[in-house]
Motif scaffolding. Structure first.
Motif, short mmCIF file in Angstrom:
data_model
loop_
_atom_site.label_atom_id
_atom_site.label_comp_id
_atom_site.label_asym_id
_atom_site.label_seq_id
_atom_site.Cartn_x
_atom_site.Cartn_y
_atom_site.Cartn_z
N ALA A 284 80.90 41.50 -53.41
CA ALA A 284 79.78 41.10 -52.39
C ALA A 284 79.73 39.33 -52.49
N ALA A 285 79.98 38.86 -53.64
CA ALA A 285 79.93 37.45 -53.53
C ALA A 285 80.79 36.95 -52.85
N VAL A 286 82.16 37.33 -52.77
CA VAL A 286 83.08 36.85 -51.84
C VAL A 286 82.96 36.98 -50.51
N LEU A 287 82.32 38.29 -50.11
CA LEU A 287 81.93 38.33 -48.73
C LEU A 287 80.84 37.40 -48.26
N ALA A 288 80.06 37.06 -49.18
CA ALA A 288 78.83 36.30 -49.06
C ALA A 288 79.36 34.79 -48.78
N VAL A 289 80.37 34.34 -49.35
CA VAL A 289 81.04 32.87 -49.36
C VAL A 289 81.76 33.16 -48.03
N THR A 290 82.47 34.21 -47.58
CA THR A 290 83.22 34.27 -46.44
C THR A 290 82.32 34.03 -45.21
N LEU A 291 80.95 34.82 -45.27
CA LEU A 291 79.88 34.80 -44.14
C LEU A 291 79.51 33.04 -44.11
N GLY A 292 79.38 32.58 -45.15
CA GLY A 292 78.87 31.18 -45.04
C GLY A 292 80.06 30.17 -44.68
N VAL A 293 81.17 30.22 -45.00
CA VAL A 293 82.25 29.64 -44.42
C VAL A 293 82.38 29.90 -42.86
N PHE A 294 82.41 31.15 -42.42
CA PHE A 294 82.41 31.40 -40.88
C PHE A 294 81.36 30.79 -40.22
N THR A 295 79.98 31.02 -40.78
CA THR A 295 78.93 30.46 -39.95
C THR A 295 79.06 29.09 -39.96
N TYR A 296 79.41 28.42 -40.94
CA TYR A 296 79.61 26.93 -41.03
C TYR A 296 80.47 26.30 -40.14
N GLY A 297 81.77 27.11 -39.99
CA GLY A 297 82.61 26.75 -38.93
C GLY A 297 82.25 26.96 -37.70
N ILE A 298 81.70 28.05 -37.30
CA ILE A 298 81.34 28.34 -36.00
C ILE A 298 80.14 27.40 -35.29
N THR A 299 79.09 27.10 -36.44
CA THR A 299 78.08 26.15 -36.05
C THR A 299 78.34 24.68 -36.09
N THR A 300 79.68 24.31 -36.50
CA THR A 300 79.59 22.75 -36.36
C THR A 300 79.27 22.09 -35.38
N PRO A 301 78.24 21.07 -35.42
CA PRO A 301 77.69 20.40 -34.37
C PRO A 301 78.53 19.36 -33.57
N TYR A 302 79.59 18.93 -34.43
CA TYR A 302 80.45 17.64 -33.69
C TYR A 302 81.88 18.06 -33.84
N GLN A 303 82.54 17.35 -32.86
CA GLN A 303 83.95 17.70 -33.12
C GLN A 303 84.61 17.01 -34.29
N GLU A 304 84.27 15.77 -34.91
CA GLU A 304 84.77 15.33 -36.04
C GLU A 304 84.64 16.36 -37.28
N LEU A 305 83.51 16.98 -37.48
CA LEU A 305 83.09 17.78 -38.38
C LEU A 305 83.99 19.19 -38.23
N PHE A 306 84.35 19.63 -36.98
CA PHE A 306 85.06 20.89 -36.73
C PHE A 306 86.44 20.65 -37.28
N LEU A 307 87.02 19.57 -37.00
CA LEU A 307 88.36 19.34 -37.34
C LEU A 307 88.65 19.06 -38.90
N GLY A 308 87.53 18.46 -39.28
CA GLY A 308 87.66 18.39 -40.75
C GLY A 308 87.47 19.82 -41.67
N PHE A 309 86.71 20.38 -41.10
CA PHE A 309 86.61 21.77 -41.41
C PHE A 309 87.85 22.75 -41.39
N LEU A 310 88.61 22.59 -40.17
CA LEU A 310 89.99 23.00 -40.00
C LEU A 310 90.92 22.70 -41.25
N ILE A 311 91.02 21.21 -41.54
CA ILE A 311 91.78 20.82 -42.56
C ILE A 311 91.43 21.23 -44.02
N THR A 312 90.05 21.25 -44.18
CA THR A 312 89.60 21.85 -45.36
C THR A 312 89.89 23.28 -45.60
N ALA A 313 89.48 24.01 -44.80
CA ALA A 313 89.70 25.46 -44.66
C ALA A 313 91.02 25.98 -44.90
#
Length: 604
Positions: free
Chosen positions: A205-234
């Motif tokens: 359950a904890a891993v699934l919750a973290v996965t949901l958080g990561v997906f939500t963060y990635g899909i809701t990144t408000p600007y391009q620099e943050l999304f590219l940084g998210f791709l690198i880190t993820a």
């Protein structure tokens, strides 16, 4: 059957580091660099808030600093685990040094990307604050220390690819908790410590919750620099967790508690629209779900049966057009308004019929010839929908203008086009469709799972591996392939019926072989290959990535497909078996993996 036991587990020879630094010094440098990276994220990196994310605050991270903080935290944890600290050893069942390299690379790449972007965007290094210089230095030091480390990778006993799914799960569970521990032990091998069942379920359950958080963060990144940084880190973070053995450990847990994991994943996905305050990202979410579900249907044809279908998106279009024609659209010449449950069943049935009609005369072909025929079918469908406009042909589809005004779904009195309040959360139109599509996805997963583990599923795999040998053993290759083709088309038709109501309009240009905007046949095939052929979660993950990333890279304009294509080439070169591989395909595509030490079922 002969297998390698925990007592005979072994490790490969240690790989040398890339940089000639004493091991103790390198380990200390990497670990200290990770700690300093975390601290540097609480400093100011630039003096002006003109750069997105407001990196001017001391004492609180912002924007891209959060991503560097995560990379630094992973570097620190794996660095401490490499010292053999008892409390952290559970996190690295496959060894810490390889994971440490990738975690340090994640922090370094994200930090330097941020610093370079600040410099270019704001016009020079003069715009950097001391924190910017510090994070650049400490991440470089951490990466230098990590690359200087040698590491030993345990050679684990692989299951027999000819085992049944139950035998493979049983074999995998035994090796995950016993062989890995024995391989890493420095003294007498000791049995692995297992967790209670309730603790394992909580961990899932904890891993699934973290996965949901990561997906939500990635899909809701408000600007391009943050999304590219998210791709690198993820990307590097995922690779680090995989090298540490955590993904294999989680896979073992989900195999042990399979139904619990499925329900938990469904609940985590259902929680996504509740985290959104408007329909902007829920819209992207429902389209990702449609695309990923269609990719899972294609996985039956390509992943399980080995048939290269380049016109699969046409079956999505058949389901969408059928549902639009019978759902009360003012552009429909039939003038009927069937309930949604009837429309979706009709769309699935129409796609199945087309699958049989196309498959019956063509499935005796193999390889490239079949691919060319399916590609032609996809183009014939698109051209036909364009010509059925009352001028070039019968007035049926309104030609290139498509069928517009498809009404919202009203299922048992529940209007999917209206806002609803559920447990204090306001759920909008696209969130409603997200939940509906999630239910369709669950149905597709169950069909795929039951089919793959059935007698027909084993016949599909036999056809994929060697059709001539399978037919020699008594399998009717044509019939088996036709069933796969029809079932895959049916599942695409289900998703197409929902897509017609989500988009209000169905037009021919939505169903082409390739363009910059998915869904299309090329992206669907790429989603199956990238995610992992023959698996359930692989196409879902691959489909989500291949739909989300192009939508987020629209700022690249005409270079979007170039950058995206280069990224796919690099990824498939490094991991040709896909992100979530089938074990048999992984052994075939990776020469560096040891084949299972078995003599076969008969012991011959």
């Amino acid at each position: 059957m002969t297998t390698i036991t925990a007592d005979t587990a072994k490790t490969t020879a240690a790989d040398t580091g890339f940089i000639a630094i004493p091991e103790k010094t390198a380990r200390l440098l990497a670990t200290a660099g990770g700690i300093l990276t975390v601290i540097s994220c609480f400093l100011s990196w630039t003096w002006t808030a003109a750069f997105p994310g407001d990196l001017t605050v001391y004492g609180y991270p912002g924007g891209l600093q959060w991503l560097v903080l995560i990379g630094g935290a992973l570097t620190t944890v794996f660095g401490l685990a490499s010292y053999g600290i008892k409390g952290l050893r559970w996190l690295t069942p496959a060894g810490a040094d390889a994971a440490l390299k990738l975690a340090a690379l994640a922090a370094f790449a994200t930090a330097w990307y941020t610093i370079i972007t600040i410099t270019v965007t704001l016009g020079g290094v003069v715009n950097l604050e001391p924190g910017g210089y510090i994070v650049a230095v400490v991440t470089l030091l951490a990466l230098t220390g990590a690359l200087a480390l040698p590491f030993e990778r345990p050679a684990l006993d692989a299951p027999d690819p000819d085992d049944t799914p139950w035998e493979q799960r049983k074999h995998h569970l035994g090796n995950t908790w016993t062989t890995v521990k024995a391989a890493l032990a420095t003294d007498t091998p000791r049995p692995a410590r297992t967790l209670p069942a309730w603790a394992e379920i909580l961990l899932i359950a904890a891993v699934l919750a973290v996965t949901l958080g990561v997906f939500t963060y990635g899909i809701t990144t408000p600007y391009q620099e943050l999304f590219l940084g998210f791709l690198i880190t993820a990307g590097f973070g995922f690779a680090a967790l995989n090298k540490a053995g955590l993904l294999a450990r989680f896979t073992a847990l989900t195999a042990k508690h399979r139904n619990v994991a499925l329900v938990g994943a469904f609940a985590a996905a259902a929680a996504f629209p509740l985290t959104q305050t408007d329909d902007q990202y829920a819209t992207l979410g429902v389209n990702i779900l449609i695309f990923a579900t269609v990719a899972l249907g294609l996985n039956i044809v390509v992943g399980l049966t080995g048939l290269l279908d380049l016109g699969y998106v046409a079956f999505l279009g058949v389901g969408a057009y059928t549902a639009a024609l019978v759902s009360g659209s003012p552009n429909s010449p039939f003038g009927v308004h069937l309930p949604f449950w009837a429309a979706i069943l009709l769309g699935a049935a129409a796609s199945m019929v087309f699958g049989v009609l196309i498959g019956a005369p063509t499935l005796r072909l193999r390889g490239d010839y079949l691919a060319i025929v399916t590609l032609g079918f996809g183009e014939i469908f698109r051209i036909s929908m364009n010509n059925l406009d009352g001028v070039s042909g019968p007035d049926l589809t309104n030609g290139p203008n498509g069928i517009a005004g498809v009404p919202n779904v009203d299922l048992f009195g529940f209007d999917f086009g209206a806002n609803h309040t559920i447990a204090g959360f306001t759920v909008g139109r696209f969130a409603n469709y997200f939940l509906l599509m999630l239910l369709v996805t669950l149905i597709v997963i169950m069909v795929f799972r039951r089919s793959a583990e059935s007698r027909i599923g084993r016949a599909w795999v036999a056809i994929r591996e060697d059709e001539t040998a399978a037919e020699a053993m008594g399998i009717n290759g044509f019939r088996v392939k036709l069933v796969a083709f029809a079932l895959g088309a049916t599942l695409a038709g289900l998703a197409g019926a929902v897509q017609a109501h989500v988009n209000y309009t169905v037009t021919p240009d939505q169903y082409v072989f390739a363009n910059a905007v998915p869904p299309n046949s090329a992206f669907l095939l790429a989603a199956v290959v990238l995610g992992g052929m023959g698996t359930i979660s692989g196409p879902l993950v691959g489909g989500a990535l291949l739909f989300m990333i192009p939508n987020k890279l629209q700022f690249l304009g005409e270079y979007q497909l170039l950058v995206f294509g280069i990224a796919l080439v690099i990824l498939m070169r490094l991991r040709p078996e896909g992100l979530i591989p089938n074990r048999r395909n992984q052994l075939e595509l990776r020469a560096d993996l040891e084949a299972p030490t078995v003599l076969g079922k008969t012991g011959v």
